[in-house]
Design an enzyme around this catalytic site. Structure first.
Site, short mmCIF file in Angstrom:
data_model
loop_
_atom_site.label_atom_id
_atom_site.label_comp_id
_atom_site.label_asym_id
_atom_site.label_seq_id
_atom_site.Cartn_x
_atom_site.Cartn_y
_atom_site.Cartn_z
N VAL A 155 0.84 -1.19 0.00
CA VAL A 155 0.00 0.00 0.00
C VAL A 155 0.88 1.24 0.00
CG1 VAL A 155 -1.70 1.36 1.31
CG2 VAL A 155 -1.91 -1.13 1.21
N LYS A 156 0.55 2.17 -0.89
CA LYS A 156 1.19 3.49 -0.88
C LYS A 156 0.25 4.44 -0.16
CE LYS A 156 2.76 7.24 -3.91
NZ LYS A 156 3.05 7.65 -5.30
N THR A 157 0.76 5.14 0.83
CA THR A 157 -0.08 6.02 1.63
C THR A 157 0.73 7.24 2.04
OG1 THR A 157 -1.55 6.09 3.56
CG2 THR A 157 0.51 4.86 3.80
#
Length: 221
Positions: free
Chosen positions: A157-159
């Protein structure tokens, strides 16, 4: 050596056009790509501006649907065929998901479509947490959004970094990569990278804080 990643994001043009610093991808990217662990871009930019001698991991931007000419950017769908991702030897495909925004349902459906296809062809999916203009970047929001994407089956996940980020990292069962976001002072961007890793992130995916820096090549190093 550390097991952490420095990803170079240059996919901004798919909805923002020629962003400052990205006007000449063909001149900029070869200088920066050699220092990155992974290249995060669109198939058009990668095919036309990354020399094939750069045998780098590729996180292929596979979602699109809106532009800066629209008030609401949240309506995106999967626009890249998995077969095309295979032809490009993509290490992963990236799908943007707008949790809590008007386009939440369709972007979640696109993400799940990508996860299904990724499972079929053994290509990981990176779920990208998008934050709309009206949304607050709170710890509670990122706890929800990152966990949702992980539950849908993405492999990473990119956050964004937030207060109590260690809680977000601990509650998400897949690796988190922290986005750089808008251009900030170079020292602040390096501090952001440091605190992200210290709080449990698997790496950073920076774009504007690299290619808009005074010395982009020194910044990525």
């Amino acid at each position: 050596a550390s097991g952490k990643t420095v990803m170079l994001a240059f996919d901004h043009g798919y909805f923002m056009g020629p962003v400052s610093g990205l006007e000449r991808l063909d001149l900029l990217l070869p200088k920066l790509a050699k220092h990155a662990d992974c290249l995060m871009g669109t198939r058009g930019a990668i095919r036309s501006c990354i020399p094939p001698v750069f045998n780098k991991s590729i996180a292929l931007r596979a979602s699109s649907g809106s532009s800066v000419l629209q008030d609401d950017l949240s309506h995106e769908s999967m626009v890249v065929d998995m077969e095309d991702a295979i032809k490009m030897n993509a290490s992963a495909i990236a799908i943007q998901t707008f949790i809590g925004a008007d386009g939440q349902k369709e972007t979640i459906e696109a993400l799940n479509k990508a996860v299904n296809l990724g499972s079929r062809y053994s290509i990981p999916v990176m779920g990208v947490v998008a934050v709309g203009k009206e949304m607050e970047r709170t710890t509670q929001f990122f706890l929800l959004a990152t966990r949702m994407l992980a539950e849908f089956g993405v492999q990473m996940v990119k956050t964004y970094y937030c207060d109590d980020f260690e809680k977000v990292a601990a509650a998400c069962p897949v690796p988190l990569v922290v986005a750089g976001g808008k251009k900030i002072d170079e020292k602040d961007a390096l501090s952001l990278a440091y605190h992200s890793i210290q709080s449990g992130a698997a790496g950073v995916d920076m774009g504007r804080n690299i290619f808009q820096a005074k010395d982009p090549e020194a910044m990525i190093q």
